[in-house]
Design a protein around this motif. Sequence first.
Motif, PDB file in Angstrom:
ATOM      1  N   ASP A   1       0.856  -1.179   0.000  1.00 25.53           N
ATOM      2  CA  ASP A   1       0.000   0.000   0.000  1.00 25.53           C
ATOM      3  C   ASP A   1       0.899   1.239   0.000  1.00 25.53           C
ATOM      4  O   ASP A   1       1.754   1.386   0.869  1.00 25.53           O
ATOM      5  CB  ASP A   1      -0.881  -0.017   1.253  1.00 25.53           C
ATOM      6  CG  ASP A   1      -1.815   1.172   1.350  1.00 25.53           C
ATOM      7  OD1 ASP A   1      -1.881   1.971   0.390  1.00 25.53           O
ATOM      8  OD2 ASP A   1      -2.478   1.308   2.381  1.00 25.53           O
TER       9      ASP A   1
ATOM     10  N   LYS B   1       0.495   4.076   0.982  1.00 22.95           N
ATOM     11  CA  LYS B   1       0.392   4.857   2.220  1.00 22.95           C
ATOM     12  C   LYS B   1       1.076   4.163   3.392  1.00 22.95           C
ATOM     13  O   LYS B   1       1.206   4.738   4.465  1.00 22.95           O
ATOM     14  CB  LYS B   1      -1.073   5.122   2.554  1.00 22.95           C
ATOM     15  CG  LYS B   1      -1.745   6.017   1.527  1.00 22.95           C
ATOM     16  CD  LYS B   1      -3.181   6.250   1.872  1.00 22.95           C
ATOM     17  CE  LYS B   1      -3.831   7.113   0.801  1.00 22.95           C
ATOM     18  NZ  LYS B   1      -5.247   7.301   1.043  1.00 22.95           N
ATOM     19  N   ARG B   2       1.499   2.911   3.191  1.00 24.14           N
ATOM     20  CA  ARG B   2       2.159   2.140   4.258  1.00 24.14           C
ATOM     21  C   ARG B   2       3.440   1.502   3.751  1.00 24.14           C
ATOM     22  O   ARG B   2       3.643   0.297   3.875  1.00 24.14           O
ATOM     23  CB  ARG B   2       1.211   1.062   4.779  1.00 24.14           C
ATOM     24  CG  ARG B   2       0.001   1.633   5.430  1.00 24.14           C
ATOM     25  CD  ARG B   2      -0.894   0.563   5.935  1.00 24.14           C
ATOM     26  NE  ARG B   2      -2.081   1.174   6.497  1.00 24.14           N
ATOM     27  CZ  ARG B   2      -3.006   0.533   7.131  1.00 24.14           C
ATOM     28  NH1 ARG B   2      -2.904  -0.753   7.288  1.00 24.14           N
ATOM     29  NH2 ARG B   2      -4.048   1.161   7.602  1.00 24.14           N
TER      30      ARG B   2
END
Length: 90
Positions: free
Chosen positions: A55, A57-58
């Motif tokens: 991801d 965002k991660r």
Amino acid sequence: MRAHILAWIGDLPAISKVVCLTGHNSYLGCRFCNIRRTLNKMNNHVYYPLQQNIDPKRLPLRTHDEMLNSVNQIERLKGNCKEDCIRNCG
């Protein structure tokens, strides 16, 4: 009188040179995360796809300890082993 550098800015090649990283064309070219590169064998181009089931965002961030361990490992090696380690550590 003393002066201390608190921060600097620049493009990726300039920053990589300042902080002694291998740059954006290495296996781990990002100075912030541990995304590994993919090599396009047709044109020998390195890129970092987010197809690795990560991801955006991660992202797996690099830690200070990981950077120190990499530097210590590189400093102990010599010759081709050192160059390979640098290429793999970013």
